[in-house]
Design a protein around this motif. Sequence first.
Motif, PDB file in Angstrom:
ATOM      1  N   GLU A 132     147.649  32.197  11.620  1.00 58.20           N
ATOM      2  CA  GLU A 132     146.388  32.278  12.355  1.00 58.20           C
ATOM      3  C   GLU A 132     145.993  30.934  12.939  1.00 58.20           C
ATOM      4  N   ASP A 133     146.334  29.845  12.221  1.00 59.87           N
ATOM      5  CA  ASP A 133     145.937  28.511  12.671  1.00 59.87           C
ATOM      6  C   ASP A 133     147.061  27.702  13.311  1.00 59.87           C
ATOM      7  N   GLY A 134     148.304  28.182  13.225  1.00 56.34           N
ATOM      8  CA  GLY A 134     149.419  27.397  13.755  1.00 56.34           C
ATOM      9  C   GLY A 134     150.749  27.935  13.287  1.00 56.34           C
ATOM     10  N   TYR A 135     151.451  27.140  12.465  1.00 55.12           N
ATOM     11  CA  TYR A 135     152.806  27.510  12.066  1.00 55.12           C
ATOM     12  C   TYR A 135     153.065  27.153  10.607  1.00 55.12           C
ATOM     13  N   HIS A 136     153.831  28.010   9.954  1.00 53.89           N
ATOM     14  CA  HIS A 136     154.292  27.759   8.589  1.00 53.89           C
ATOM     15  C   HIS A 136     155.770  27.387   8.678  1.00 53.89           C
ATOM     16  N   LEU A 137     156.127  26.227   8.157  1.00 58.86           N
ATOM     17  CA  LEU A 137     157.507  25.740   8.221  1.00 58.86           C
ATOM     18  C   LEU A 137     158.195  25.933   6.882  1.00 58.86           C
ATOM     19  N   ALA A 138     159.330  26.613   6.901  1.00 60.84           N
ATOM     20  CA  ALA A 138     160.184  26.725   5.725  1.00 60.84           C
ATOM     21  C   ALA A 138     161.210  25.601   5.799  1.00 60.84           C
ATOM     22  N   LEU A 139     161.192  24.709   4.810  1.00 63.19           N
ATOM     23  CA  LEU A 139     161.990  23.488   4.857  1.00 63.19           C
ATOM     24  C   LEU A 139     162.996  23.454   3.713  1.00 63.19           C
ATOM     25  N   TYR A 162     156.417  17.327  26.534  1.00 57.97           N
ATOM     26  CA  TYR A 162     155.437  16.589  25.741  1.00 57.97           C
ATOM     27  C   TYR A 162     154.229  16.114  26.544  1.00 57.97           C
ATOM     28  N   LEU A 163     154.440  15.334  27.590  1.00 57.51           N
ATOM     29  CA  LEU A 163     153.301  14.792  28.318  1.00 57.51           C
ATOM     30  C   LEU A 163     152.481  15.875  29.007  1.00 57.51           C
ATOM     31  N   ALA A 164     153.143  16.916  29.477  1.00 57.76           N
ATOM     32  CA  ALA A 164     152.424  17.995  30.162  1.00 57.76           C
ATOM     33  C   ALA A 164     151.474  18.726  29.221  1.00 57.76           C
ATOM     34  N   ARG A 165     151.771  18.703  27.911  1.00 57.44           N
ATOM     35  CA  ARG A 165     150.957  19.464  26.970  1.00 57.44           C
ATOM     36  C   ARG A 165     150.359  18.593  25.869  1.00 57.44           C
ATOM     37  N   LYS A 166     150.384  17.291  26.083  1.00 56.89           N
ATOM     38  CA  LYS A 166     149.875  16.384  25.051  1.00 56.89           C
ATOM     39  C   LYS A 166     148.400  16.641  24.748  1.00 56.89           C
ATOM     40  N   ASP A 167     147.582  16.872  25.762  1.00 52.59           N
ATOM     41  CA  ASP A 167     146.151  17.096  25.538  1.00 52.59           C
ATOM     42  C   ASP A 167     145.916  18.286  24.618  1.00 52.59           C
ATOM     43  N   GLU A 168     146.768  19.290  24.754  1.00 51.91           N
ATOM     44  CA  GLU A 168     146.658  20.469  23.901  1.00 51.91           C
ATOM     45  C   GLU A 168     147.036  20.141  22.461  1.00 51.91           C
ATOM     46  N   LEU A 169     148.012  19.261  22.305  1.00 53.09           N
ATOM     47  CA  LEU A 169     148.479  18.890  20.965  1.00 53.09           C
ATOM     48  C   LEU A 169     147.424  18.098  20.205  1.00 53.09           C
ATOM     49  N   VAL A 170     146.868  17.078  20.848  1.00 54.19           N
ATOM     50  CA  VAL A 170     145.987  16.149  20.124  1.00 54.19           C
ATOM     51  C   VAL A 170     144.650  16.769  19.748  1.00 54.19           C
ATOM     52  N   ASP A 171     144.337  17.954  20.259  1.00 54.02           N
ATOM     53  CA  ASP A 171     143.113  18.640  19.878  1.00 54.02           C
ATOM     54  C   ASP A 171     143.261  19.397  18.559  1.00 54.02           C
ATOM     55  N   ARG A 172     144.500  19.462  18.046  1.00 52.78           N
ATOM     56  CA  ARG A 172     144.747  20.170  16.788  1.00 52.78           C
ATOM     57  C   ARG A 172     144.535  19.247  15.591  1.00 52.78           C
ATOM     58  N   ARG A 173     144.388  19.876  14.428  1.00 54.73           N
ATOM     59  CA  ARG A 173     144.130  19.095  13.219  1.00 54.73           C
ATOM     60  C   ARG A 173     145.399  18.534  12.589  1.00 54.73           C
ATOM     61  N   SER A 174     146.557  19.055  12.984  1.00 56.67           N
ATOM     62  CA  SER A 174     147.817  18.543  12.444  1.00 56.67           C
ATOM     63  C   SER A 174     148.934  18.750  13.456  1.00 56.67           C
ATOM     64  N   ILE A 175     149.843  17.767  13.529  1.00 61.29           N
ATOM     65  CA  ILE A 175     150.980  17.823  14.455  1.00 61.29           C
ATOM     66  C   ILE A 175     152.227  17.415  13.675  1.00 61.29           C
ATOM     67  N   THR A 176     153.300  18.154  13.855  1.00 57.71           N
ATOM     68  CA  THR A 176     154.575  17.824  13.221  1.00 57.71           C
ATOM     69  C   THR A 176     155.637  17.626  14.287  1.00 57.71           C
ATOM     70  N   VAL A 177     156.335  16.507  14.198  1.00 58.26           N
ATOM     71  CA  VAL A 177     157.436  16.190  15.104  1.00 58.26           C
ATOM     72  C   VAL A 177     158.745  16.414  14.349  1.00 58.26           C
ATOM     73  N   VAL A 178     159.681  17.126  14.967  1.00 58.63           N
ATOM     74  CA  VAL A 178     160.979  17.400  14.357  1.00 58.63           C
ATOM     75  C   VAL A 178     162.071  16.803  15.230  1.00 58.63           C
ATOM     76  N   MET A 200     155.568  23.649   4.568  1.00 58.61           N
ATOM     77  CA  MET A 200     154.525  22.844   5.185  1.00 58.61           C
ATOM     78  C   MET A 200     153.834  23.686   6.244  1.00 58.61           C
ATOM     79  N   ASP A 201     152.543  23.474   6.399  1.00 62.56           N
ATOM     80  CA  ASP A 201     151.784  24.131   7.470  1.00 62.56           C
ATOM     81  C   ASP A 201     151.377  23.087   8.508  1.00 62.56           C
ATOM     82  N   THR A 202     151.406  23.472   9.767  1.00 66.55           N
ATOM     83  CA  THR A 202     151.011  22.570  10.847  1.00 66.55           C
ATOM     84  C   THR A 202     150.399  23.388  11.973  1.00 66.55           C
TER      85      THR A 202
END
Length: 463
Positions: free
Chosen positions: A324-331, A190-206, A342-344
Amino acid sequence: MNAPTTPATVFTVSGGSAHVHDLIGIGLGPFNLGLAALADPISELDCLFLEGRDRFDWHPGMMLDDATLQVPFMADLVTMADPTSRFSFLNFLKQNGRIYPFYIRESFLPHRREYNQYCQWVAERLDSVRFGQQVTSVEHDGETYVVTTATGERHLTRRLVLGTGTSPRVPECAATAVAGDGPAIHSAEYLARKDELVDRRSITVVGSGQSAAEVYLDLLTDQPDHDYQLAWLTRSPRFFSMEYTKLTLELTSPEYSAYFQALPADKRDRLLKSQQSLYKGISGDTIDAIHEALYTRSVGQGGGGVAGTTLLTNTEVRGVTGTEDGYHLALRHVEQEEDYEMDTEALVLATGYRAGIPAFLEPVRDRLRLDENGRYAASSTFSVDHTDREIWVQNGEEHTHGFVAPDLGMGAYRSSVILAAILGREPYPVEKRVAFQEFGVPDRFKIQPGKIQPSELQTEENR
């Protein structure tokens, strides 16, 4: 009990002289580091501890500024075995001029960063510890174990203690996504890649445990500065808090562990699943902090929701597909038995860790005692070899000893048991009973042979 160990000897191997250690510990997390600290003052025991990393660093991906341990400071490397040890957490504070600030703080729970610094402080003071020694193979030459490292060094020993810990568990449905280039990560990164995460328009934590809660809270705190959508999904029916009631904490006792070990394997596996709130829950303080942050954010918005964030329970991730923009989650909603999606753009999997048998043990696999599922079949003394005198495991025996396996508070106890098994004596007293309650049927209440069973008694009405 095994016979006492003899001092390390020197004998000839492949035409050269080689030193034989009494014990080599492979892997240096808190548990093997604690064993090294407790073994240090035992003069008749020659130990070497090998770690592949360049220094001690405990869960660096989750070293958040405000995160604390979920156990008191007494659950350090040594105190529960030897309160007088120079390697105690309190001595670390004293030597660094911090014991009074810690006292004034009036909290039993050290910061995770502080605990990591303490472990580094201990490691620096142990001559038996060697960093930069990644073990690549373990063989047996008929008399001793031969431990080979990536640097080409070969170390000989009579005994091994495996402290390689656990590895991140990634759900099979998300394995391809995590292996790709996009920001789908396990919380260990998480911390090693946090900067990469927060630049996205949506984040999902599982996830449903402490790591998921800490990641969500950290991202919730930073959300106003980055303006991303934030979701937290858990398969659990609610956001479970860790149970800290005193009689429940007695389930971490040696006698409950012994009771658990005596149960059939299938019953142990079922019981572990039912006990997840005892060791995989979220601290009450973290839950309260999340609710307070959400409440503060909601002021002036009206209603009970908070714009920009979603919390969903009873939600199982069935599939993760790259887009193309991230991930499609089948829930799948577990209780309502309804599929949804959901898309994230970014995904953090706080899905825990799993134990396994390292590949470097393959040459001596026949010397290991394994269960039908290929897991370590650890004895009451944590040994996993057929003789119960050569190989021990630390934090790889959850399925045999119960949920206390990863508990920092039981580390010093386990090290005491292992040292007693090696030496044939107890260098540190091993507690036999600490709980007020009893587990199983007490001997004094068992029905004696020949005595009439309650089910055999007949009343006047049914004669």
